[in-house]
Design an enzyme around this catalytic site. Structure first.
Site, PDB file in Angstrom:
ATOM      1  N   HIS A  63      -2.962   0.392   8.375  1.00  0.00           N
ATOM      2  CA  HIS A  63      -1.624   0.984   8.222  1.00  0.00           C
ATOM      3  C   HIS A  63      -1.702   2.238   7.341  1.00  0.00           C
ATOM      4  O   HIS A  63      -1.134   3.284   7.675  1.00  0.00           O
ATOM      5  CB  HIS A  63      -0.681  -0.066   7.616  1.00  0.00           C
ATOM      6  CG  HIS A  63       0.699   0.418   7.349  1.00  0.00           C
ATOM      7  ND1 HIS A  63       1.784  -0.018   8.068  1.00  0.00           N
ATOM      8  CD2 HIS A  63       1.179   1.311   6.446  1.00  0.00           C
ATOM      9  CE1 HIS A  63       2.879   0.587   7.614  1.00  0.00           C
ATOM     10  NE2 HIS A  63       2.529   1.405   6.625  1.00  0.00           N
ATOM     11  N   GLU A  64      -2.427   2.129   6.229  1.00  0.00           N
ATOM     12  CA  GLU A  64      -2.519   3.276   5.306  1.00  0.00           C
ATOM     13  C   GLU A  64      -3.368   4.395   5.914  1.00  0.00           C
ATOM     14  O   GLU A  64      -3.056   5.575   5.735  1.00  0.00           O
ATOM     15  CB  GLU A  64      -3.061   2.844   3.948  1.00  0.00           C
ATOM     16  CG  GLU A  64      -2.220   1.799   3.213  1.00  0.00           C
ATOM     17  CD  GLU A  64      -0.736   2.117   3.140  1.00  0.00           C
ATOM     18  OE1 GLU A  64      -0.382   3.312   3.039  1.00  0.00           O
ATOM     19  OE2 GLU A  64       0.080   1.170   3.217  1.00  0.00           O
TER      20      GLU A  64
ATOM     21  N   GLN B 284       3.150   9.852   1.736  1.00  0.00           N
ATOM     22  CA  GLN B 284       4.435   9.184   1.469  1.00  0.00           C
ATOM     23  C   GLN B 284       5.074   9.666   0.166  1.00  0.00           C
ATOM     24  O   GLN B 284       6.266   9.439  -0.044  1.00  0.00           O
ATOM     25  CB  GLN B 284       4.248   7.662   1.393  1.00  0.00           C
ATOM     26  CG  GLN B 284       3.882   7.039   2.731  1.00  0.00           C
ATOM     27  CD  GLN B 284       3.740   5.543   2.590  1.00  0.00           C
ATOM     28  OE1 GLN B 284       2.690   5.058   2.213  1.00  0.00           O
ATOM     29  NE2 GLN B 284       4.793   4.816   2.882  1.00  0.00           N
TER      30      GLN B 284
ATOM     31  N   HIS C 122      -1.274   6.551   8.009  1.00  0.00           N
ATOM     32  CA  HIS C 122      -0.432   7.515   7.275  1.00  0.00           C
ATOM     33  C   HIS C 122      -1.169   8.844   7.060  1.00  0.00           C
ATOM     34  O   HIS C 122      -0.546   9.903   7.042  1.00  0.00           O
ATOM     35  CB  HIS C 122      -0.036   6.957   5.908  1.00  0.00           C
ATOM     36  CG  HIS C 122       1.187   6.084   5.937  1.00  0.00           C
ATOM     37  ND1 HIS C 122       2.393   6.521   6.428  1.00  0.00           N
ATOM     38  CD2 HIS C 122       1.395   4.817   5.512  1.00  0.00           C
ATOM     39  CE1 HIS C 122       3.295   5.550   6.309  1.00  0.00           C
ATOM     40  NE2 HIS C 122       2.724   4.496   5.762  1.00  0.00           N
TER      41      HIS C 122
ATOM     42  N   CYS D  10       7.011  -0.851   6.046  1.00  0.00           N
ATOM     43  CA  CYS D  10       6.487   0.374   5.435  1.00  0.00           C
ATOM     44  C   CYS D  10       7.489   0.850   4.392  1.00  0.00           C
ATOM     45  O   CYS D  10       8.697   0.822   4.654  1.00  0.00           O
ATOM     46  CB  CYS D  10       6.303   1.425   6.533  1.00  0.00           C
ATOM     47  SG  CYS D  10       5.702   3.001   5.922  1.00  0.00           S
ATOM     48  N   LEU D  11       6.981   1.304   3.250  1.00  0.00           N
ATOM     49  CA  LEU D  11       7.882   1.796   2.202  1.00  0.00           C
ATOM     50  C   LEU D  11       8.662   3.032   2.667  1.00  0.00           C
ATOM     51  O   LEU D  11       9.707   3.339   2.117  1.00  0.00           O
ATOM     52  CB  LEU D  11       7.095   2.129   0.925  1.00  0.00           C
ATOM     53  CG  LEU D  11       6.494   0.931   0.176  1.00  0.00           C
ATOM     54  CD1 LEU D  11       5.639   1.419  -0.984  1.00  0.00           C
ATOM     55  CD2 LEU D  11       7.574  -0.025  -0.311  1.00  0.00           C
TER      56      LEU D  11
ATOM     57  N   GLY E 115       0.830  -1.194   0.000  1.00  0.00           N
ATOM     58  CA  GLY E 115       0.000   0.000   0.000  1.00  0.00           C
ATOM     59  C   GLY E 115       0.864   1.243   0.000  1.00  0.00           C
ATOM     60  O   GLY E 115       2.050   1.193   0.362  1.00  0.00           O
TER      61      GLY E 115
HETATM   62 NI    NI Z   1       3.555   2.654   5.361  1.00  0.00          NI
END
Ligand code: NI
Length: 174
Positions: free
Chosen positions: A135-136, A50, A139, A93-94, A45
């Site tokens: 999680h998203e 981000q 963010h 996480c990216l 995701g």
């Molecule tokens: Ni993340």
């Protein structure tokens, strides 16, 4: 277009994102770019903050990024309206590449949002998919998976990242 992914501790990751007022051509381009960026990074995701846009948008791959078939789903102005149960599993996480830790999440969530066409969608998700949605969602509120960890574990990850930054083994923080 592949966008740059902000890495922790970039400030944008800590801001509460703004609602999308209208799905303009610019927003559509952003969404297309986010999808391209998500798959390029082999992620599950990706949320707009981000990629340095403080807007309430995220994209998630329906198959957890694990299938050769790409099924991106877009959520605009999402809200979690119901939740139950709990699960603990490793999460990454990216924006914190290479860092993983077990995070407790609700096992089941109901999410309401707009899709990329501006239509209302209601989604029930369980387990990994429920985890990804939570999680998203985080963010969009300036929250990272780190914030769900006990402080000793959070400190360990922060120290590890600091060492990685010093040794040049960490992406640029933008
Ligand atoms: Ni993340």
């Amino acid at each position: 277009m592949i966008l740059n992914i902000a890495a922790f501790p970039a400030e944008i990751l800590r801001k509460k994102a703004e609602p999308v007022e209208e799905i303009t051509e610019e927003i559509k381009t952003l969404i297309a770019d986010m999808i391209e960026t998500l798959y390029n990074a082999k992620g599950y995701g990706l949320a707009a903050p981000q990629v340095n846009r403080s807007l309430r948008i995220f994209v998630v791959d329906r198959n957890g990024g694990k299938s050769v078939v790409r099924e991106p789903e877009v959520f605009i102005n999402p809200e979690i309206t119901a939740f139950s149960g709990e699960i603990i599993a490793d999460e990454g996480c990216l924006s914190l590449p290479g860092e993983f830790a077990p995070v407790k999440r609700y096992a089941k969530v109901t999410l309401t949002a707009l899709n990329e066409k501006g239509e209302s969608v209601i989604l029930e998700a369980v387990e990994q998919r429920a985890r990804a949605l939570q999680h998203e969602m985080d963010h969009l509120n300036g929250v990272l998976f780190l914030d769900h960890l006990p402080s000793f574990r959070k400190d360990t990850i922060k120290k590890h990242i600091k060492r990685r930054i010093q040794s040049g083994d960490y992406p640029q923080i933008i």
